[in-house]
Design an enzyme around this catalytic site. Structure first.
Site, PDB file in Angstrom:
ATOM      1  N   ASP A 181       0.988  -1.269  -0.048  1.00 53.90           N
ATOM      2  CA  ASP A 181       0.116   0.005  -0.310  1.00 53.90           C
ATOM      3  C   ASP A 181       0.782   1.375   0.006  1.00 53.90           C
ATOM      4  O   ASP A 181       1.897   1.111   0.383  1.00 53.90           O
ATOM      5  CB  ASP A 181      -0.983   0.021   1.152  1.00 53.90           C
TER       6      ASP A 181
HETATM    7  N1  URA Z   1      -1.117  -5.912   4.189  1.00 59.03           N
HETATM    8  C1  URA Z   1      -1.742  -4.539   4.119  1.00 59.03           C
HETATM    9  O1  URA Z   1      -2.754  -4.242   4.490  1.00 59.03           O
HETATM   10  N2  URA Z   1      -0.794  -3.636   3.251  1.00 59.03           N
HETATM   11  C2  URA Z   1       0.047  -4.167   2.630  1.00 59.03           C
HETATM   12  O2  URA Z   1       0.654  -3.105   2.070  1.00 59.03           O
HETATM   13  C3  URA Z   1       0.699  -5.207   2.716  1.00 59.03           C
HETATM   14  C4  URA Z   1      -0.083  -6.011   3.436  1.00 59.03           C
END
Ligand code: URA
Length: 222
Positions: free
Chosen positions: A101
């Site tokens: 993310d």
């Molecule tokens: N899980 C999440 O919620 N975000 C990420 O970036 C990676 C794993």
């Protein structure tokens, strides 16, 4: 694609021309003379025909420390992406072996070898990914139990593998998961009304972030 198909395509002179080059000993595949045009050709095989280099792709494998705010994408009209952090002429050939993310920091792997990226991202491969997680509320024992026994994800119609959880403080843990579902860790904690305030990936399978600083990257030996 075969040797003779690639010669025909790259020279633009057709299969008859390819056959002539092969028969007259003018085709070199990875430093070896070849006469069989039906040989299959991989993306990273080097091919020279009639003295002309027709294919010479180099496989590349990079570990990158993604800082917060950078997109796990190859192009974006408004935001800076991980590719923008790699100031090399071949950067645009790369793709991601799994995304993070925008706010998540840590290890991402980039490559131009789709066989390699698939070996890390296909769900059946069960590659462990380890994260440091910080939360807004104390992490309750029942959430840890649930993470360790596996959870169902309705949208994806799947169940997670049992995760490994090491509680570090009331509001932080080291968590290893074996899938890469969209926002997976945030969704796991949200089931218990807990928000993830910081997420950082330390490793993917055997690959460790180690002492790479934010925005730094390193090439793996191919
Ligand atoms: N899980 C999440 O919620 N975000 C990420 O970036 C990676 C794993």
């Amino acid at each position: 694609m075969t040797v003779s198909q690639l010669i025909a395509k790259r020279t633009g002179l057709g299969k008859r021309h390819a056959k002539k080059l092969l028969e007259s000993g003018q085709v070199i595949l990875n430093d070896q003379l070849v006469t069989d045009g039906t040989l299959p050709l991989g993306k990273f095989d080097h091919l020279t025909a009639g003295g002309e280099m027709l294919q010479a792709n180099t496989p590349r494998y990079l570990l990158l420390h993604k800082p917060a705010g950078i997109l796990s994408a190859t192009t974006d009209p408004t935001h800076k992406t991980v590719i923008d952090l790699i100031d090399e002429p071949w950067a645009s050939e790369l793709h991601l072996a799994g995304r993070l993310d925008r706010a998540t920091t840590g290890l991402v792997i980039l490559t131009n070898d789709s066989t390699f990226s698939e070996s890390l991202t296909q769900p059946g491969k069960k590659i462990p990914k380890t994260y440091l997680v910080h939360t807004d509320l104390p992490i309750p024992p029942e959430s840890i139990e649930k993470f360790r026994s596996g959870m169902s994800f309705k949208k994806e119609n799947t169940r997670s593998q049992p995760a490994t959880v090491d509680l570090l403080t009331d509001t932080s843990c080291r968590l290893t998961i074996y899938e890469g579902l969209h926002h997976q860790i945030k969704r796991m904690f949200l089931r218990f009304g807990i928000r993830v305030t910081k997420l950082h990936r330390e490793s993917i399978g055997p690959y460790q972030l180690a002492d790479l600083k934010p925005e730094q990257w390193v090439l793996l030996e191919s």
